[in-house]
Motif scaffolding. Sequence first.
Motif, PDB file in Angstrom:
ATOM      1  N   ARG A 127     -14.734 -10.671   4.344  1.00 50.52           N
ATOM      2  CA  ARG A 127     -13.770 -10.703   3.631  1.00 50.52           C
ATOM      3  C   ARG A 127     -14.025  -9.526   2.031  1.00 50.52           C
ATOM      4  N   LEU A 128     -15.356  -9.437   0.829  1.00 52.05           N
ATOM      5  CA  LEU A 128     -15.607  -9.303   0.745  1.00 52.05           C
ATOM      6  C   LEU A 128     -15.572  -8.190   0.888  1.00 52.05           C
ATOM      7  N   GLY A 129     -16.237  -7.683   2.166  1.00 54.40           N
ATOM      8  CA  GLY A 129     -16.869  -6.303   2.267  1.00 54.40           C
ATOM      9  C   GLY A 129     -16.242  -5.570   2.395  1.00 54.40           C
ATOM     10  N   MET A 130     -14.370  -6.104   3.665  1.00 56.25           N
ATOM     11  CA  MET A 130     -13.838  -4.780   3.637  1.00 56.25           C
ATOM     12  C   MET A 130     -12.808  -4.827   2.592  1.00 56.25           C
ATOM     13  N   LEU A 131     -12.559  -5.397   1.992  1.00 54.93           N
ATOM     14  CA  LEU A 131     -11.918  -5.180   0.350  1.00 54.93           C
ATOM     15  C   LEU A 131     -12.550  -4.025  -0.322  1.00 54.93           C
ATOM     16  N   GLN A 132     -13.192  -4.273  -0.394  1.00 51.96           N
ATOM     17  CA  GLN A 132     -14.429  -3.300  -0.888  1.00 51.96           C
ATOM     18  C   GLN A 132     -14.356  -2.030  -0.616  1.00 51.96           C
ATOM     19  N   ARG A 133     -14.353  -2.054   0.941  1.00 48.53           N
ATOM     20  CA  ARG A 133     -14.574  -0.556   1.566  1.00 48.53           C
ATOM     21  C   ARG A 133     -13.144  -0.052   1.551  1.00 48.53           C
ATOM     22  N   GLN A 134     -11.673  -1.358   1.506  1.00 46.22           N
ATOM     23  CA  GLN A 134     -10.379  -0.795   1.196  1.00 46.22           C
ATOM     24  C   GLN A 134     -10.145  -0.089  -0.112  1.00 46.22           C
ATOM     25  N   VAL A 135     -10.992  -0.162  -1.187  1.00 51.14           N
ATOM     26  CA  VAL A 135     -10.380   0.731  -3.010  1.00 51.14           C
ATOM     27  C   VAL A 135     -11.527   1.336  -2.521  1.00 51.14           C
ATOM     28  N   GLY A 136     -12.649   1.476  -1.451  1.00 50.54           N
ATOM     29  CA  GLY A 136     -13.506   3.294  -1.808  1.00 50.54           C
ATOM     30  C   GLY A 136     -14.703   2.504  -2.193  1.00 50.54           C
ATOM     31  N   ASN A 137     -15.376   1.532  -2.653  1.00 42.08           N
ATOM     32  CA  ASN A 137     -16.488   1.036  -3.034  1.00 42.08           C
ATOM     33  C   ASN A 137     -17.565   0.623  -1.575  1.00 42.08           C
ATOM     34  N   PHE A 138     -17.966   1.963  -0.886  1.00 45.32           N
ATOM     35  CA  PHE A 138     -18.432   1.803   0.291  1.00 45.32           C
ATOM     36  C   PHE A 138     -19.676   1.289   0.357  1.00 45.32           C
ATOM     37  N   ASP A 139     -21.089   1.763  -0.784  1.00 49.00           N
ATOM     38  CA  ASP A 139     -21.832   0.868  -0.958  1.00 49.00           C
ATOM     39  C   ASP A 139     -21.867  -0.017  -0.929  1.00 49.00           C
ATOM     40  N   GLU A 140     -20.578  -0.855  -1.702  1.00 52.08           N
ATOM     41  CA  GLU A 140     -21.228  -2.523  -2.253  1.00 52.08           C
ATOM     42  C   GLU A 140     -20.476  -3.003  -0.475  1.00 52.08           C
ATOM     43  N   ALA A 141     -19.303  -2.191  -0.174  1.00 49.58           N
ATOM     44  CA  ALA A 141     -19.282  -3.062   0.797  1.00 49.58           C
ATOM     45  C   ALA A 141     -19.831  -3.229   2.527  1.00 49.58           C
ATOM     46  N   VAL A 142     -21.236  -2.065   2.071  1.00 46.30           N
ATOM     47  CA  VAL A 142     -22.008  -2.324   3.269  1.00 46.30           C
ATOM     48  C   VAL A 142     -23.463  -3.243   2.444  1.00 46.30           C
TER      49      VAL A 142
ATOM     50  N   VAL B 265       1.234  -1.175  -0.078  1.00 47.95           N
ATOM     51  CA  VAL B 265      -0.110   0.153   0.449  1.00 47.95           C
ATOM     52  C   VAL B 265       1.106   1.742   0.118  1.00 47.95           C
ATOM     53  N   SER B 266       1.899   1.046   0.897  1.00 48.83           N
ATOM     54  CA  SER B 266       2.545   2.486   0.627  1.00 48.83           C
ATOM     55  C   SER B 266       3.815   2.486  -0.368  1.00 48.83           C
ATOM     56  N   ASN B 267       4.475   1.834  -0.938  1.00 46.93           N
ATOM     57  CA  ASN B 267       5.475   2.038  -1.393  1.00 46.93           C
ATOM     58  C   ASN B 267       5.004   1.487  -3.543  1.00 46.93           C
ATOM     59  N   ASN B 268       3.601   1.315  -3.612  1.00 43.87           N
ATOM     60  CA  ASN B 268       3.481   0.696  -4.206  1.00 43.87           C
ATOM     61  C   ASN B 268       1.883   0.639  -4.516  1.00 43.87           C
ATOM     62  N   PRO B 269       1.301   1.736  -4.512  1.00 42.54           N
ATOM     63  CA  PRO B 269      -0.172   2.052  -4.150  1.00 42.54           C
ATOM     64  C   PRO B 269      -1.409   0.997  -5.359  1.00 42.54           C
ATOM     65  N   GLY B 270      -0.373   1.561  -6.539  1.00 40.54           N
ATOM     66  CA  GLY B 270      -1.161   1.058  -7.923  1.00 40.54           C
ATOM     67  C   GLY B 270      -0.782  -0.409  -7.781  1.00 40.54           C
ATOM     68  N   ASN B 271      -0.276  -0.818  -7.687  1.00 38.59           N
ATOM     69  CA  ASN B 271      -0.313  -2.378  -7.292  1.00 38.59           C
ATOM     70  C   ASN B 271      -1.150  -2.772  -6.724  1.00 38.59           C
ATOM     71  N   ALA B 272      -1.172  -2.511  -5.602  1.00 34.72           N
ATOM     72  CA  ALA B 272      -1.919  -2.726  -4.113  1.00 34.72           C
ATOM     73  C   ALA B 272      -3.569  -2.743  -4.899  1.00 34.72           C
ATOM     74  N   ARG B 273      -3.663  -1.416  -5.122  1.00 36.24           N
ATOM     75  CA  ARG B 273      -5.079  -2.225  -5.935  1.00 36.24           C
ATOM     76  C   ARG B 273      -6.051  -2.603  -6.635  1.00 36.24           C
ATOM     77  N   GLN B 274      -5.249  -2.867  -7.623  1.00 35.49           N
ATOM     78  CA  GLN B 274      -5.048  -4.296  -8.229  1.00 35.49           C
ATOM     79  C   GLN B 274      -5.341  -5.390  -7.777  1.00 35.49           C
ATOM     80  N   LEU B 275      -4.521  -5.800  -6.571  1.00 35.40           N
ATOM     81  CA  LEU B 275      -4.507  -6.745  -5.656  1.00 35.40           C
ATOM     82  C   LEU B 275      -5.774  -6.994  -4.631  1.00 35.40           C
ATOM     83  N   PHE B 276      -5.672  -6.008  -4.681  1.00 39.70           N
ATOM     84  CA  PHE B 276      -7.168  -5.956  -3.953  1.00 39.70           C
ATOM     85  C   PHE B 276      -8.542  -6.779  -4.696  1.00 39.70           C
ATOM     86  N   GLN B 277      -7.905  -5.927  -6.232  1.00 40.90           N
ATOM     87  CA  GLN B 277      -9.719  -5.918  -6.763  1.00 40.90           C
ATOM     88  C   GLN B 277      -9.700  -7.268  -7.195  1.00 40.90           C
ATOM     89  N   ASN B 278      -8.180  -8.241  -7.341  1.00 40.59           N
ATOM     90  CA  ASN B 278      -8.146  -8.736  -7.855  1.00 40.59           C
ATOM     91  C   ASN B 278      -8.888 -10.087  -6.974  1.00 40.59           C
TER      92      ASN B 278
END
Length: 226
Positions: free
Chosen positions: A134-149, A100-113
Motif C-alpha cells: 500500500r505504501l509503495g502504491m502511494l509513493q508511485r502515485q506521488v512520483g517517488n518511484f525509487d522509494e516505491a520500488v 485527483v481531477s478536480n482538486n489535485p493539490g488536496n489529493a496529493r496532500q491526502l496521499f502524502q498524509n
Amino acid sequence: SGNPAAAGLLTTMNDAHLQLATLYMMQKQMDKSFAEFEKVWKSNPPDNRGFVGMQAVKLAGGKGNEAVAALKDLVEKNPAVPAYRLQLASFETTAGAQQVSNNPGNARQLFQNAIDNYKEILKTDPNSSDTWVRLGMLQRQVGNFDEAVSSFEQASKIDPKNINALQNEAMLFELQGKKDKAAEAYTKILGLDPENWLALNNMAFLNAESGKNLDQAMTWAERAKK
C-alpha cells in the motif's frame, strides 16, 4: 464488573447491525446503512466500529474530507489502536483518488498524509507485506518511484509469494522504461502463478515490442486471452 451476559448480547446485536449496514452499503442504500452504523455507535457503551462505518458511508458519498477529519480525530484520541490509523490511511487514499481531477493539490496532500500514516504503522508492524505494498502504491502515485520500488521489494522480502507486490513492482519498472527488470518480475510471478493473465499479457507485449522470442510471445498472449 458488569454483566457478561448483557455485554455478550450487546456485542451480538451490534454485529447484526454492522452486517445489515454493510449489506445496505453494498446495495447503495446509504441512508439506511448510515442509520445502522449509527445504532452501533450510539449503543451503551459506544462501539467505535459504528463510528468508523458512519465515516465510510460519508466517504462513499463523496464527503471524503469530512470522513478523513473524523477518522483523524479518532486516531488522535486512540493512538494505541493501529487499526484506526490503518483505516485513516485507507480513507485518505480513497479521498485523494476522488479528488485527483478536480482538486489535485488536496489529493496529493491526502496521499502524502496516507504515506506518513503507513510509515507510522510500519514502525510497530514492519513485517506486514500488505502495508508495504500500500505504501509503495502511494509513493508511485506521488512520483517517488525509487522509494516505491524499495517498498515493493521489502514486501516481497517479507512474503516472496506476494504476487501483488511483484505486479506493482513490474508495472513500475515498465513505467520507468526498465523493461529487463520488469520482465524479471513478471517471470517471478509466472513461477508462482503460471496462468496469471496480467503477467502473461505484459510479457507477451514486452517480447513483441523488442522483436524477441515472438513465438513465446504469441503463446503467452494466447494463454492470457484464454
